[in-house]
Design a protein around this motif. Structure first.
Motif, mmCIF file in Angstrom:
data_model
loop_
_atom_site.group_PDB
_atom_site.id
_atom_site.type_symbol
_atom_site.label_atom_id
_atom_site.label_comp_id
_atom_site.label_asym_id
_atom_site.label_seq_id
_atom_site.Cartn_x
_atom_site.Cartn_y
_atom_site.Cartn_z
ATOM 1 N N GLU A 55 0.828 -1.205 0.000
ATOM 2 C CA GLU A 55 0.000 0.000 0.000
ATOM 3 C C GLU A 55 0.864 1.257 0.000
ATOM 4 O O GLU A 55 0.562 2.240 -0.693
ATOM 5 N N ALA A 56 1.928 1.240 0.772
ATOM 6 C CA ALA A 56 2.835 2.392 0.811
ATOM 7 C C ALA A 56 3.486 2.623 -0.546
ATOM 8 O O ALA A 56 3.683 3.763 -0.976
ATOM 9 N N GLN A 57 3.831 1.540 -1.243
ATOM 10 C CA GLN A 57 4.428 1.664 -2.568
ATOM 11 C C GLN A 57 3.427 2.254 -3.562
ATOM 12 O O GLN A 57 3.797 3.066 -4.426
ATOM 13 N N GLN A 58 2.159 1.882 -3.468
ATOM 14 C CA GLN A 58 1.125 2.436 -4.340
ATOM 15 C C GLN A 58 0.981 3.940 -4.142
ATOM 16 O O GLN A 58 0.820 4.702 -5.105
ATOM 17 N N VAL A 59 1.052 4.379 -2.881
ATOM 18 C CA VAL A 59 0.967 5.815 -2.604
ATOM 19 C C VAL A 59 2.187 6.535 -3.184
ATOM 20 O O VAL A 59 2.078 7.629 -3.735
ATOM 21 N N SER A 60 3.353 5.904 -3.076
ATOM 22 C CA SER A 60 4.567 6.497 -3.634
ATOM 23 C C SER A 60 4.450 6.652 -5.147
ATOM 24 O O SER A 60 4.855 7.679 -5.714
ATOM 25 N N ASP A 61 3.859 5.646 -5.807
ATOM 26 C CA ASP A 61 3.638 5.737 -7.258
ATOM 27 C C ASP A 61 2.666 6.870 -7.587
ATOM 28 O O ASP A 61 2.824 7.576 -8.597
ATOM 29 N N ARG A 62 1.689 7.066 -6.750
ATOM 30 C CA ARG A 62 0.703 8.146 -6.964
ATOM 31 C C ARG A 62 1.368 9.515 -6.851
ATOM 32 O O ARG A 62 1.003 10.449 -7.568
ATOM 33 N N ILE A 63 2.341 9.643 -5.955
ATOM 34 C CA ILE A 63 3.069 10.918 -5.820
ATOM 35 C C ILE A 63 3.848 11.201 -7.093
ATOM 36 O O ILE A 63 3.893 12.343 -7.578
ATOM 37 N N ASP A 64 4.473 10.154 -7.664
ATOM 38 C CA ASP A 64 5.206 10.333 -8.923
ATOM 39 C C ASP A 64 4.274 10.800 -10.034
ATOM 40 O O ASP A 64 4.625 11.685 -10.834
ATOM 41 N N SER A 65 3.071 10.212 -10.086
ATOM 42 C CA SER A 65 2.089 10.602 -11.106
ATOM 43 C C SER A 65 1.633 12.040 -10.900
ATOM 44 O O SER A 65 1.460 12.801 -11.878
ATOM 45 N N LEU A 66 1.444 12.435 -9.665
ATOM 46 C CA LEU A 66 1.022 13.804 -9.352
ATOM 47 C C LEU A 66 2.070 14.803 -9.826
ATOM 48 O O LEU A 66 1.740 15.848 -10.418
ATOM 49 N N GLN A 67 3.329 14.475 -9.591
ATOM 50 C CA GLN A 67 4.407 15.375 -10.012
ATOM 51 C C GLN A 67 4.430 15.530 -11.527
ATOM 52 O O GLN A 67 4.557 16.647 -12.056
ATOM 53 N N MET A 68 4.301 14.432 -12.240
ATOM 54 C CA MET A 68 4.327 14.486 -13.701
ATOM 55 C C MET A 68 3.122 15.246 -14.257
ATOM 56 O O MET A 68 3.227 15.989 -15.238
ATOM 57 N N GLU A 69 1.984 15.084 -13.617
ATOM 58 C CA GLU A 69 0.741 15.717 -14.116
ATOM 59 C C GLU A 69 0.756 17.225 -13.948
ATOM 60 O O GLU A 69 0.241 17.966 -14.801
ATOM 61 N N TYR A 70 1.381 17.733 -12.889
ATOM 62 C CA TYR A 70 1.259 19.153 -12.566
ATOM 63 C C TYR A 70 2.571 19.927 -12.666
ATOM 64 O O TYR A 70 2.621 21.107 -12.335
ATOM 65 N N VAL A 71 3.643 19.265 -13.147
ATOM 66 C CA VAL A 71 4.917 19.970 -13.216
ATOM 67 C C VAL A 71 4.843 21.183 -14.151
ATOM 68 O O VAL A 71 5.501 22.212 -13.907
ATOM 69 N N ASP A 72 4.034 21.119 -15.213
ATOM 70 C CA ASP A 72 3.910 22.243 -16.148
ATOM 71 C C ASP A 72 3.087 23.380 -15.562
ATOM 72 O O ASP A 72 3.061 24.483 -16.132
ATOM 73 N N HIS A 73 2.396 23.110 -14.455
ATOM 74 C CA HIS A 73 1.558 24.138 -13.822
ATOM 75 C C HIS A 73 2.169 24.625 -12.495
ATOM 76 O O HIS A 73 1.475 25.211 -11.673
#
Length: 417
Positions: free
Chosen positions: A59-77
């Motif tokens: 579960e902790a690894q899944q949350v870590s993957d979600r943080i990576d996705s969040l960074q990629m999604e909003y880095v341009d903003h």
């Protein structure tokens, strides 16, 4: 003129249309920026909540993957987000979430390793429990056979010896159990138990095979053995005392966390086990001191009564001191017999079979035993009856002188004649 009016009207209409489109586009842009900020903040909030509630490493690894996705999604903003999260920045928030996720993974990895160790310990302790049950059954069978026995004196003696040896094996097994518990929980760290309580289900902890079942059984079954037994010797009680003390020390270290981890009612369970331990200790102490006193009486050594460590040493010290005093006043056969009787019992019974567990249980200290040793040796040098050799040699010498004198007298008389 009409043509000019027409062109003017057309231009004005175009301008109005352009302005309307621009205002609409700006409004949409403002709405889009606000929506981006809101969606970003909502995702950050959800990730934080997930990090607080994760219970497994996956579960902790899944949350870590979600943080990576969040960074990629909003880095341009990030410029837009920086305005919304000021005085923090987008990079700082992402970095903080990553640190929290890494910390959660480390903690849960440690907990899972500890759970593996705990499970292995549970299996080991369950094995101890089964062995102990077998030994208890064998001990009960031997006790019944002894009580019903009409066998010869030798056969009965053999049965008693087997019974006492079985009790000794039982005590060794309990000590192994205690060592296993202490070593495992020191390795785990008692604070880790709290973490494991939060991630393990109640059904997983509270099983019939849990170590808590054996924790309950050892004090109560040990007390039952004491109450049912009249054929034990001081060395048996001293060995049992060492086991009881080790169990009490172990329980003082792990009892609280143990009951929290394995009982649905920790406080009540802890209280019940401690009451059982106290009853075991009292029953054992009463029988041990009585047995020690009777052993001296059976050896015809009249020491004063004792019922604890200090009065035992006082009784022994007083007896030896009185023996020393009597021997100084009269070094005859009676005082020497008193010495040999005590020295034989002290060396062949007390020091041979008792002292190891006496020291271990603080019934007597090593320095107290050394004191009695020294005084016993001093008593030996004083109590030894004076040798008759000197009187014998003196008599022989006088007789020899008399004979020589007589022979010399005869020789002189012969010459005169």
């Amino acid at each position: 003129m009409n043509l000019f009016k027409l062109n003017y009207t057309g231009s004005l209409l175009a301008l109005v249309t352009f302005v309307s489109i621009s205002v609409s586009a700006h409004a949409q842009q403002v709405q889009s920026d606000y929506q981006i900020q809101q969606e970003y903040n909502q995702q950050v909030k959800e990730i934080k909540q997930s990090l607080e509630s994760v219970t497994t490493l996956s579960e902790a690894q899944q949350v870590s993957d979600r943080i990576d996705s969040l960074q990629m999604e909003y880095v341009d903003h990030r410029t837009l987000i920086n305005k919304a999260v000021y005085p923090e920045t987008f990079e700082e928030q992402i970095s903080e979430l990553e640190e929290w996720a890494l910390s959660a993974q480390d903690q849960l990895a440690t907990i899972e390793q500890q759970q593996d160790k705990l499970q292995r310990m549970n299996s080991e302790l369950t094995s101890y429990g089964k062995k102990l049950n077998n030994l208890n059954s064998h001990t009960d069978s031997l006790e019944t056979a002894i009580q019903k026995s009409i066998a010869s004196e030798k056969e009965l003696s053999d049965q008693l010896r087997n019974y006492r040896e079985n009790l000794e094996r039982r005590d060794q097994l309990i000590l192994s159990f205690i060592d296993s518990v202490v070593v495992t929980y020191e390795d785990l760290g008692l604070n880790a138990m709290t973490d494991m309580e939060n991630v393990r289900s109640e059904n997983e902890l509270n099983t019939e095979e849990s170590p808590l079942k054996m924790m309950r059984a050892i004090p109560s079954e040990s007390l039952q053995l004491l109450e049912a037994n009249q054929d034990l010797r001081p060395e048996d009680y001293l060995r049992m005392k060492a086991v009881q003390q080790e169990f009490s020390r172990m329980w003082s270290k792990v009892g609280t966390k143990f009951t929290q981890a394995y009982s649905v009612n920790p406080q009540q369970t802890k209280s019940e086990i401690e009451q059982s331990i106290n009853q075991w200790e009292k029953g054992l102490n009463d029988r041990m001191w009585t047995s020690l006193q009777q052993s001296f009486q059976q050896a015809d050594i009249e020491v004063q009564d004792f019922n604890n460590s200090s009065t035992l040493f006082e009784a022994l010290n007083t007896y030896v001191e009185q023996g020393l005093t009597k021997s100084r006043q009269d070094s005859g056969n009676k005082t020497y017999q008193d010495y040999t009787k005590f020295a034989d019992f002290w060396n062949t019974r007390v020091k041979e079979y008792w002292t190891e567990n006496m020291i271990r249980t603080e019934v007597l200290s090593s320095s107290q035993i050394a004191t009695i040793d020294q005084k016993t040796n001093r008593w030996a040098s004083i109590a030894q009856p004076e040798s008759n050799l000197m009187a014998y040699l003196l008599g022989v010498s006088l007789f020899t002188i008399a004979v020589l004198g007589f022979m010399l007298f005869r020789e002189k008389s012969g010459k005169k004649a």
